[in-house]
Design a protein around this motif. Structure first.
Motif, PDB file in Angstrom:
ATOM      1  N   GLU A  38      -3.510   9.825  -0.870  1.00  0.00           N
ATOM      2  CA  GLU A  38      -3.270  10.788   0.209  1.00  0.00           C
ATOM      3  C   GLU A  38      -3.350  12.204  -0.358  1.00  0.00           C
ATOM      4  OE1 GLU A  38       0.130  11.863   3.467  1.00  0.00           O
ATOM      5  OE2 GLU A  38      -0.283   9.759   3.055  1.00  0.00           O
ATOM      6  N   ASP A  39      -2.541  12.492  -1.376  1.00  0.00           N
ATOM      7  CA  ASP A  39      -2.555  13.819  -2.012  1.00  0.00           C
ATOM      8  C   ASP A  39      -1.484  13.846  -3.097  1.00  0.00           C
ATOM      9  OD1 ASP A  39      -3.248  16.463  -2.558  1.00  0.00           O
ATOM     10  OD2 ASP A  39      -2.797  17.204  -0.555  1.00  0.00           O
ATOM     11  N   VAL A  44       2.607  16.315  -0.220  1.00  0.00           N
ATOM     12  CA  VAL A  44       2.959  15.367   0.841  1.00  0.00           C
ATOM     13  C   VAL A  44       4.427  15.524   1.236  1.00  0.00           C
ATOM     14  CG1 VAL A  44       3.208  12.914   1.418  1.00  0.00           C
ATOM     15  CG2 VAL A  44       1.188  13.699   0.163  1.00  0.00           C
ATOM     16  N   GLY A  80       0.079   7.671  -2.163  1.00  0.00           N
ATOM     17  CA  GLY A  80      -0.985   6.967  -1.456  1.00  0.00           C
ATOM     18  C   GLY A  80      -0.514   5.602  -1.028  1.00  0.00           C
ATOM     19  N   HIS A  81      -1.478   4.770  -0.627  1.00  0.00           N
ATOM     20  CA  HIS A  81      -1.145   3.469  -0.054  1.00  0.00           C
ATOM     21  C   HIS A  81      -1.959   2.338  -0.664  1.00  0.00           C
ATOM     22  CE1 HIS A  81       0.077   6.392   3.014  1.00  0.00           C
ATOM     23  NE2 HIS A  81       1.038   5.521   3.249  1.00  0.00           N
TER      24      HIS A  81
END
Length: 100
Positions: A38-39, A44, A80-81
């Protein structure tokens, strides 16, 4: 908000392979996994360093992983995921990735 990282991580929005130094929560071992970046964690989470995110389960799990896996205690950490579950990963765990 005081961000350590003023611009997005170079891999933000991309799926990369991570080789976890210690297993990610919900996984039986530290097998490499596909991770969608994501970052940077501070971007985030509103400028917070992962070590100051009191009560945040993702940060608590990362703190345990970093201790077990011998990860650096700096803020070079991305959020992130894997699947639908969020994780913090140190840039050194990203295989072939740009660490900045």
């Amino acid at each position: 908000m005081n961000l350590r990282h003023s611009s997005p991580h170079s891999l933000a929005g991309q799926t990369v392979t991570v080789a976890p130094a210690a297993r990610l929560h919900g996984y039986a071992d530290a097998t490499p996994l596909q991770f969608k970046v994501e970052d940077w964690n501070d971007r985030v989470f509103g400028g917070q360093w992962w070590g100051a995110m009191e009560g945040n389960p993702v940060a608590l799990i990362y703190a345990m992983r970093s201790a077990v896996g011998g990860l650096p205690t700096d803020n070079e950490v991305v959020y992130g995921h894997v699947g639908g579950r969020g994780h913090l990963v140190h840039v050194s765990e990203i295989q072939g990735g740009d660490e900045s």
